[in-house]
Design an enzyme around this catalytic site. Sequence first.
Site, PDB file in Angstrom:
ATOM      1  N   ALA A  61       0.774  -1.220   0.205  1.00 45.00           N
ATOM      2  CA  ALA A  61      -0.129   0.028   0.007  1.00 45.00           C
ATOM      3  C   ALA A  61       0.850   1.173   0.058  1.00 45.00           C
ATOM      4  CB  ALA A  61      -0.986  -0.065   1.239  1.00 45.00           C
TER       5      ALA A  61
ATOM      6  N   GLU B  78      -2.587 -12.420  -3.848  1.00 40.66           N
ATOM      7  CA  GLU B  78      -3.913 -12.305  -4.191  1.00 40.66           C
ATOM      8  C   GLU B  78      -4.436 -11.079  -4.470  1.00 40.66           C
ATOM      9  OE1 GLU B  78      -5.743 -15.154  -4.234  1.00 40.66           O
ATOM     10  OE2 GLU B  78      -4.386 -16.410  -3.164  1.00 40.66           O
TER      11      GLU B  78
ATOM     12  N   ASN C 128      -8.572  -4.246  -9.631  1.00 39.87           N
ATOM     13  CA  ASN C 128      -7.624  -3.495  -8.800  1.00 39.87           C
ATOM     14  C   ASN C 128      -6.287  -3.008  -9.728  1.00 39.87           C
ATOM     15  OD1 ASN C 128      -5.336  -2.236  -7.138  1.00 39.87           O
ATOM     16  ND2 ASN C 128      -6.233  -3.525  -5.347  1.00 39.87           N
TER      17      ASN C 128
ATOM     18  N   TYR D  31       2.124  -5.673 -10.522  1.00 40.87           N
ATOM     19  CA  TYR D  31       2.398  -6.828 -10.558  1.00 40.87           C
ATOM     20  C   TYR D  31       3.037  -7.702 -11.717  1.00 40.87           C
ATOM     21  CZ  TYR D  31       0.310  -6.397  -6.049  1.00 40.87           C
ATOM     22  OH  TYR D  31      -0.266  -6.042  -4.878  1.00 40.87           O
TER      23      TYR D  31
END
Length: 159
Positions: free
Chosen positions: A81, A114, A119, A125
């Site tokens: 985050a 996950e 998102n 990623y």
Amino acid sequence: MMSGLQLDLYEDGERNALADAMTVMVEAFDPAFGEAWTPGQLAGIMTMPGTWLTLARVDAMPLGFALVRSVLDECELLLLAVAPPWRGRGIGETLLRDCLTMARRRNIVSMNLEVRACNSAVHLYEKIGFEYVHRRPGYYRGKDGKLFDALSFRIDMRA
Ligand SMILES: CC(C)(COP(=O)(O)OP(=O)(O)OC[C@H]1O[C@@H](n2cnc3c(N)ncnc32)[C@H](O)[C@@H]1OP(=O)(O)O)[C@@H](O)C(=O)NCCC(=O)NCCS
């Protein structure tokens, strides 16, 4: 790496580190999706061996964090985050690359994660080299009980 950015590693439940991570947590995750962890969940996971928390700070101000749990030669990115005003400056990518470096140092060969389908973190990623594994229907429970699918990703660090 963004100038002045400092990465600090914690392997226990050091109180200031947990508080700083929670400061970012409440800003970073939209309650609509049910992805954020509570202070109790965060403190609990930090008591487990093989777990580490990396905080990104500038002048002691927490801007982002990553949380990883490892078991033997595998690990899982539990949370990543960055506080909204600080996004888009490479902090998330710096944290993630640091986690991969940290994992390699521990002879870990793969990292799993996950992420909620839709998102935007998925772009990060994929940029780093994570590969899609499968979809988990209804994995996240958001506000008002609404369910959201999760996508599993994995990176093989031997590749
Ligand atoms: C996901 C998150 C950590 C990214 O942090 P960030 O510091 O903004 O990301 P970076 O600036 O390091 O971005 C690195 C790369 O990720 C991709 N990326 C990041 N945010 C993106 C977005 N909103 N849309 C498209 N691509 C994005 C880009 O490829 C970017 O590389 P580029 O700038 O060379 O194009 C941040 O948006 C966040 O905290 N989101 C809320 C919490 C969350 O959902 N975390 C993930 C699940 S645990």
